[in-house]
Scaffold this active site. Structure first.
Site, PDB file in Angstrom:
ATOM      1  N   THR A 234       0.845  -1.181   0.000  1.00 52.71           N
ATOM      2  CA  THR A 234       0.000   0.000   0.000  1.00 52.71           C
ATOM      3  C   THR A 234       0.882   1.233   0.000  1.00 52.71           C
ATOM      4  OG1 THR A 234      -1.856   1.104   1.146  1.00 52.71           O
ATOM      5  CG2 THR A 234      -0.171   0.093   2.527  1.00 52.71           C
ATOM      6  N   CYS A 235       0.279   2.404  -0.229  1.00 51.45           N
ATOM      7  CA  CYS A 235       1.032   3.661  -0.211  1.00 51.45           C
ATOM      8  C   CYS A 235       0.029   4.797  -0.121  1.00 51.45           C
ATOM      9  CB  CYS A 235       1.919   3.781  -1.455  1.00 51.45           C
ATOM     10  SG  CYS A 235       1.025   3.729  -3.020  1.00 51.45           S
ATOM     11  N   GLY A 236       0.262   5.896  -0.831  1.00 50.92           N
ATOM     12  CA  GLY A 236      -0.698   6.986  -0.837  1.00 50.92           C
ATOM     13  C   GLY A 236      -1.829   6.757  -1.817  1.00 50.92           C
TER      14      GLY A 236
END
Length: 270
Positions: A234-236
């Site tokens: 996951t990330c932004g």
């Protein structure tokens, strides 16, 4: 292997399909397509991550539906048996997101590669560029969606209690720990409960190439996350998560990339 080097590509320009997938964070005020028009690698086709994503959502560059993806790839003149080289000129190594998209929609992973170092390394080596738009002949691309390679918010929330897979976050440690405000409006600071942090930038050299495999393994071990085939990144907004997914596939050739598509843009909403 997911990566090819610049020398290999220079020798094989006419044997592969090349995609420029440069995407920049909004605050950089850079436009990937305008930069592509100024110069790009010969035969490269531009793919706009935002314009070729899901349209009926306020979340950035979410996976589109299978029929739309078939139209997108067919329009680019790419066939199911084509070897694809993807590059970018972005600080967030956006080519990895395009790499993930192709694998998600069933392109043979052994035929999808990212150019290590991207356009930055290519230009530093003074390899040739052009500014003419690449002509394409439409194909009839057939996708085969691999739905097990994407996670949604419900699955992420359920996993907090049942711990069926581990989640590694590609954002900076300051963002992960909630010490700085998020870049996008309407998002709280922080991270998904029980997730781990490995900033994608820790895996990238100054010339935009990936660090070597030994160092990648060391970085992943430092997270204390169990390194198996069941990791979701996951990330932004799903772009740099794909950088981690590609890096992990370099040290685990049995791993198929799994991304929480909504990432913090969805999970972090107030």
């Amino acid at each position: 292997m997911p990566l090819v080097d610049t020398n290999w590509l220079e020798k094989n320009l006419d044997k592969v399909k090349i995609i420029d997938c440069s995407w920049h964070m909004p605050q950089t005020k850079r436009n990937g397509f305008e930069e592509y028009q100024e110069l790009h690698i010969q035969n490269a086709i531009f793919l706009d991550l935002d314009k070729n994503s899901k349209t009926d959502t306020d979340l950035p560059h979410m996976l589109t539906d299978i029929k739309s993806w078939e139209k997108i790839v067919s329009y680019m003149g790419i066939g199911n048996e084509d070897q694809i080289i993807i590059y970018d000129n972005s600080d967030v190594i956006s080519s990895c997101r395009c790499w993930y998209n192709f694998i998600y929609f069933g392109h043979d992973p052994s035929l999808v590669h990212v150019l290590d170092g991207g356009l930055k390394k290519w230009m530093n080596e003074k390899k040739p560029t052009v500014n003419n738009l690449t002509n394409t002949i439409s194909s009839n691309y057939i996708a085969n969606e691999k739905k097990e390679l994407v996670k949604d918010k419900k699955q992420i929330e359920e996993n907090i209690n049942f711990n069926k897979f581990n989640v590694i976050d590609a954002r900076s440690r300051e963002r992960f720990e909630g010490k700085v405000p998020e870049l996008r409006k309407g998002l709280r600071s922080g991270s998904i409960k029980n997730s781990f942090c490995l900033p994608f930038s820790d895996l990238i050299n100054e010339d935009h190439t990936f660090i070597n495999r030994k160092k990648i393994l060391e970085k992943f071990k430092l997270t204390k996350c169990e390194l198996d085939n069941n990791i979701t990144f996951t990330c932004g907004s799903g772009v740099t998560a794909s950088v981690l997914a590609l890096a992990y596939s370099l040290i685990n050739n049995k791993y198929m990339p799994k991304i929480y598509d909504g990432s913090w843009s969805e999970y972090g909403k107030f």
